[in-house]
Design a protein around this motif. Structure first.
Motif, PDB file in Angstrom:
ATOM      1  N   UNK A  70       0.866  -1.179   0.000  1.00 29.23           N
ATOM      2  CA  UNK A  70       0.000   0.000   0.000  1.00 29.23           C
ATOM      3  C   UNK A  70       0.904   1.231   0.000  1.00 29.23           C
ATOM      4  N   UNK A  71       0.807   2.032  -1.052  1.00 27.96           N
ATOM      5  CA  UNK A  71       1.693   3.186  -1.232  1.00 27.96           C
ATOM      6  C   UNK A  71       1.109   4.445  -0.579  1.00 27.96           C
ATOM      7  N   UNK A  72       1.972   5.379  -0.219  1.00 22.69           N
ATOM      8  CA  UNK A  72       1.557   6.621   0.447  1.00 22.69           C
ATOM      9  C   UNK A  72       0.629   7.462  -0.423  1.00 22.69           C
ATOM     10  N   UNK A  73       0.746   7.351  -1.747  1.00 27.55           N
ATOM     11  CA  UNK A  73      -0.105   8.149  -2.642  1.00 27.55           C
ATOM     12  C   UNK A  73      -1.481   7.518  -2.870  1.00 27.55           C
ATOM     13  N   UNK A  74      -1.784   6.422  -2.161  1.00 27.27           N
ATOM     14  CA  UNK A  74      -3.092   5.775  -2.287  1.00 27.27           C
ATOM     15  C   UNK A  74      -3.172   4.714  -3.372  1.00 27.27           C
ATOM     16  N   UNK A  75      -2.060   4.410  -4.021  1.00 27.56           N
ATOM     17  CA  UNK A  75      -2.052   3.353  -5.030  1.00 27.56           C
ATOM     18  C   UNK A  75      -1.554   2.052  -4.403  1.00 27.56           C
ATOM     19  N   UNK A  76      -1.727   0.978  -5.133  1.00 25.08           N
ATOM     20  CA  UNK A  76      -1.278  -0.339  -4.685  1.00 25.08           C
ATOM     21  C   UNK A  76      -0.233  -0.845  -5.673  1.00 25.08           C
ATOM     22  N   UNK A  77       0.888  -1.307  -5.145  1.00 31.54           N
ATOM     23  CA  UNK A  77       1.929  -1.936  -5.954  1.00 31.54           C
ATOM     24  C   UNK A  77       1.775  -3.446  -5.790  1.00 31.54           C
ATOM     25  N   UNK A  78       1.788  -4.176  -6.919  1.00 32.12           N
ATOM     26  CA  UNK A  78       1.549  -5.609  -6.903  1.00 32.12           C
ATOM     27  C   UNK A  78       2.840  -6.390  -7.081  1.00 32.12           C
ATOM     28  N   UNK A  79       2.917  -7.549  -6.414  1.00 29.73           N
ATOM     29  CA  UNK A  79       4.030  -8.480  -6.545  1.00 29.73           C
ATOM     30  C   UNK A  79       3.542  -9.786  -7.140  1.00 29.73           C
ATOM     31  N   UNK A  80       4.119 -10.874  -6.683  1.00 29.70           N
ATOM     32  CA  UNK A  80       3.779 -12.202  -7.192  1.00 29.70           C
ATOM     33  C   UNK A  80       2.372 -12.606  -6.773  1.00 29.70           C
ATOM     34  N   UNK A  81       1.767 -13.466  -7.590  1.00 26.84           N
ATOM     35  CA  UNK A  81       0.434 -13.981  -7.306  1.00 26.84           C
ATOM     36  C   UNK A  81       0.357 -15.423  -7.781  1.00 26.84           C
ATOM     37  N   UNK A  82      -0.448 -16.209  -7.074  1.00 29.52           N
ATOM     38  CA  UNK A  82      -0.668 -17.573  -7.546  1.00 29.52           C
ATOM     39  C   UNK A  82      -1.999 -17.687  -8.292  1.00 29.52           C
ATOM     40  N   UNK A  83      -2.625 -16.547  -8.570  1.00 28.16           N
ATOM     41  CA  UNK A  83      -3.875 -16.519  -9.315  1.00 28.16           C
ATOM     42  C   UNK A  83      -3.638 -16.584 -10.813  1.00 28.16           C
ATOM     43  N   UNK A  84      -4.715 -16.491 -11.590  1.00 27.75           N
ATOM     44  CA  UNK A  84      -4.568 -16.508 -13.044  1.00 27.75           C
ATOM     45  C   UNK A  84      -3.677 -15.353 -13.517  1.00 27.75           C
ATOM     46  N   UNK A  85      -2.863 -15.577 -14.545  1.00 23.00           N
ATOM     47  CA  UNK A  85      -1.990 -14.513 -15.039  1.00 23.00           C
ATOM     48  C   UNK A  85      -2.804 -13.320 -15.557  1.00 23.00           C
ATOM     49  N   UNK A  86      -2.329 -12.130 -15.241  1.00 20.66           N
ATOM     50  CA  UNK A  86      -3.016 -10.915 -15.679  1.00 20.66           C
ATOM     51  C   UNK A  86      -2.166 -10.176 -16.706  1.00 20.66           C
TER      52      UNK A  86
END
Length: 179
Positions: A70-86
């Protein structure tokens, strides 16, 4: 190895943020959790910024784990996921201490069909977006901050917001440090 790590992380989330029934196998930890749990009203936005969180999403029979910050500017930075590829992921978040569920996240994921086939019964390659809103309450157990709540999505046919699942969010670095 990644699968077993994800399973261990899921077990940690369940142990930390589940109902008393889930703690039947660990009554000592549950007692400690009840004593150490801090209410949502003691948090600020700054408590959440920059931490590595693990998001567990549960919809119907499906579940998935995603690293996020969770970034200070209100955005979200994403890392690895085990879900379907996006193709791409985008998200925003907010914390409103006065709200019934003070943590809010909106995540939009863009997916692309896997095949580029054409023909009489083929639709060809296309992209689509899935938008989810996460509304939750924060908890703190020891030095681990986490959240639980509901996932909401739109029922386009009825043009209404629907509860489509549940989520857990855990401060991954703090959880790892306690092992």
């Amino acid at each position: 190895k990644t699968g077993s790590i994800m399973m261990m992380r899921t077990a940690a989330i369940l142990a930390l943020f589940s109902s008393p029934v889930a703690h039947a196998f660990a009554p000592i930890f549950y007692t400690a959790q009840k004593r150490a749990t801090v209410l949502s009203s003691t948090f600020t936005k700054e408590d959440l910024v920059g931490k590595e969180f693990q998001l567990e999403e549960r919809e119907d029979q499906d579940s998935g784990l995603t690293e996020l910050w969770l970034q200070a500017d209100g955005t979200i930075k994403f890392g690895q996921s085990d879900g379907p590829p996006t193709e791409k992921e985008w998200g925003v978040w907010a914390y409103n201490d006065g709200a019934e569920k003070p943590l809010f996240m909106e995540i939009i994921r863009t997916y692309k069909t896997a095949e580029d086939k054409t023909g009489a019964n083929q639709v060809g390659e296309f992209e689509y977006e899935v938008k989810r809103e996460f509304w939750g309450n924060l908890k703190q157990i020891g030095n681990i901050i986490g959240a639980e709540g509901t996932i909401h999505g739109d029922d386009e046919a009825a043009a209404v917001d629907c509860e489509v699942g549940y989520f857990s969010l855990i401060d991954e670095a703090a959880a790892e440090a306690q092992k």
